[in-house]
Design a protein around this motif. Structure first.
Motif, PDB file in Angstrom:
ATOM      1  N   SER A 229      68.175  -0.248  41.158  1.00  0.00           N
ATOM      2  CA  SER A 229      67.694  -1.356  41.977  1.00  0.00           C
ATOM      3  C   SER A 229      67.073  -0.809  43.250  1.00  0.00           C
ATOM      4  O   SER A 229      67.642   0.062  43.909  1.00  0.00           O
ATOM      5  CB  SER A 229      68.855  -2.296  42.321  1.00  0.00           C
ATOM      6  N   ASN A 230      65.888  -1.310  43.582  1.00  0.00           N
ATOM      7  CA  ASN A 230      65.242  -0.875  44.816  1.00  0.00           C
ATOM      8  C   ASN A 230      65.020  -2.039  45.782  1.00  0.00           C
ATOM      9  O   ASN A 230      64.200  -1.952  46.684  1.00  0.00           O
ATOM     10  CB  ASN A 230      63.920  -0.172  44.517  1.00  0.00           C
ATOM     11  N   CYS A 258      67.699 -11.713  41.991  1.00  0.00           N
ATOM     12  CA  CYS A 258      66.673 -10.677  41.881  1.00  0.00           C
ATOM     13  C   CYS A 258      65.279 -11.289  41.988  1.00  0.00           C
ATOM     14  O   CYS A 258      64.414 -10.776  42.704  1.00  0.00           O
ATOM     15  CB  CYS A 258      66.840  -9.935  40.557  1.00  0.00           C
ATOM     16  N   GLY A 263      61.895  -9.307  42.753  1.00  0.00           N
ATOM     17  CA  GLY A 263      62.114  -8.247  41.786  1.00  0.00           C
ATOM     18  C   GLY A 263      62.174  -8.770  40.361  1.00  0.00           C
ATOM     19  O   GLY A 263      62.103  -9.977  40.111  1.00  0.00           O
ATOM     20  N   CYS A 274      67.594  -4.303  39.429  1.00  0.00           N
ATOM     21  CA  CYS A 274      66.593  -5.227  39.969  1.00  0.00           C
ATOM     22  C   CYS A 274      65.558  -4.392  40.703  1.00  0.00           C
ATOM     23  O   CYS A 274      65.865  -3.732  41.700  1.00  0.00           O
ATOM     24  CB  CYS A 274      67.254  -6.231  40.917  1.00  0.00           C
ATOM     25  N   ARG A 275      64.312  -4.421  40.194  1.00  0.00           N
ATOM     26  CA  ARG A 275      63.264  -3.581  40.778  1.00  0.00           C
ATOM     27  C   ARG A 275      62.031  -4.415  41.076  1.00  0.00           C
ATOM     28  O   ARG A 275      61.703  -5.355  40.365  1.00  0.00           O
ATOM     29  CB  ARG A 275      62.886  -2.443  39.820  1.00  0.00           C
ATOM     30  N   ARG A 276      61.361  -4.025  42.140  1.00  0.00           N
ATOM     31  CA  ARG A 276      60.106  -4.672  42.512  1.00  0.00           C
ATOM     32  C   ARG A 276      58.939  -3.915  41.899  1.00  0.00           C
ATOM     33  O   ARG A 276      58.993  -2.709  41.727  1.00  0.00           O
ATOM     34  CB  ARG A 276      59.958  -4.700  44.037  1.00  0.00           C
TER      35      ARG A 276
END
Length: 276
Positions: A229-230, A258, A263, A274-276
């Motif tokens: 996750s970022n 998220c 994300g 959870c990433r954008r």
């Protein structure tokens, strides 16, 4: 032949009237004695006698005496004595009788209000310290421990206590299942100071479980090319807790939180980020 009259009925009539007159006279004489006896009892500090004489004066007030005023004096003195002796229920009972007698002063009414406020404050303080039974005992002296409608202050305290206990028990059931986010949501719903203090061990266990998940996720994702996750973790955690409090399950809460942070949920086998 003349009819002979019996004198017996006349005798009983005279006797009855005589007894009634004697009773009225005795009552009137006693009514005249009572104020003096009442004053003597009050000055000597014999307030129980003072109260007794006052009640008798009240019963004889149809004779024109000053029973209500004298009785109010007795109740005032006795109520103060009982309050100082840490007997609030009896003190309040007498003070209420005094206030409702029609012969109370503004000071009497203010004293009753002050005593009631002090007892209510004491009950709430006991409740915040986790002493529910003692708090209810204090409220009982105010006739505020319960009522059929369930709207008394004591009823509200019982309901609040049960609600906090339920959340503690809910968290304790979820922890063995490692449903950390739901357990955290249950603990966050606890508002009572005593229950907060007595669930610190559970909270530490839950926070440790969540931290363990994060470390495990980061370690496994890094070993697979850095998946992780970022999005800001603090914001993500806060949003997840909010979603859980709205009744969503773990997956729905994480997915919606998220998305709100811009994300996308990325899955890598059993792991999720959870990433954008």
């Amino acid at each position: 032949m003349a009819i002979r009259r019996h004198r017996l009925p006349r005798f009983w009539l005279v006797l009855t009237l005589g007894l009634v007159a004697s009773g009225v006279g005795a009552a009137y004489w006693w009514e005249k004695q009572l104020p003096t006896r009442l004053d003597q009892a009050a000055k000597a500090g014999r307030l129980d006698d003072c109260l007794l004489f006052g009640e008798q004066l009240s019963a004889l007030r149809w004779l024109g005496g000053q029973a209500p005023l004298e009785l109010s004096r007795c109740r005032r003195l006795k109520a103060e004595q009982l309050w100082l002796a840490q007997q609030p229920a009896q003190a309040l009972q007498l003070q209420r009788l005094l206030v409702n007698s029609g012969n109370s002063t503004p000071e009497d009414q203010q004293r009753l209000l002050t005593w009631q406020q002090q007892l209510e404050t004491e009950a709430l303080s006991l409740y915040r310290r986790g002493q529910l039974d003692r708090a209810l005992a204090v409220l009982k002296s105010l006739n505020a421990d319960q009522n059929p409608q369930g709207t008394a202050l004591g009823d509200q305290l019982r309901e609040d206590w049960s609600r906090n206990r339920f959340q503690k028990e809910r968290a304790a059931r979820l922890i063995p299942q490692e449903r950390w986010w739901e357990a955290l949501d249950a603990l966050n719903r606890i508002e009572h100071p005593w229950w907060k203090q007595h669930t610190q061990a559970l909270r530490q266990e839950v926070e440790g479980g969540i931290e363990g998940l994060r470390k495990r996720d980061h370690g496994e994702h890094d070993s697979h090319g850095g998946l992780g996750s970022n999005v800001p973790e603090a914001q993500l955690s806060r949003l997840v807790s909010q979603k859980l409090s709205q009744g969503l399950d773990d997956w729905q809460a994480f997915s919606q939180a998220c998305a709100e942070l811009g994300g996308q949920v990325i899955e890598d086998g059993p792991e999720t980020a959870c990433r954008r």
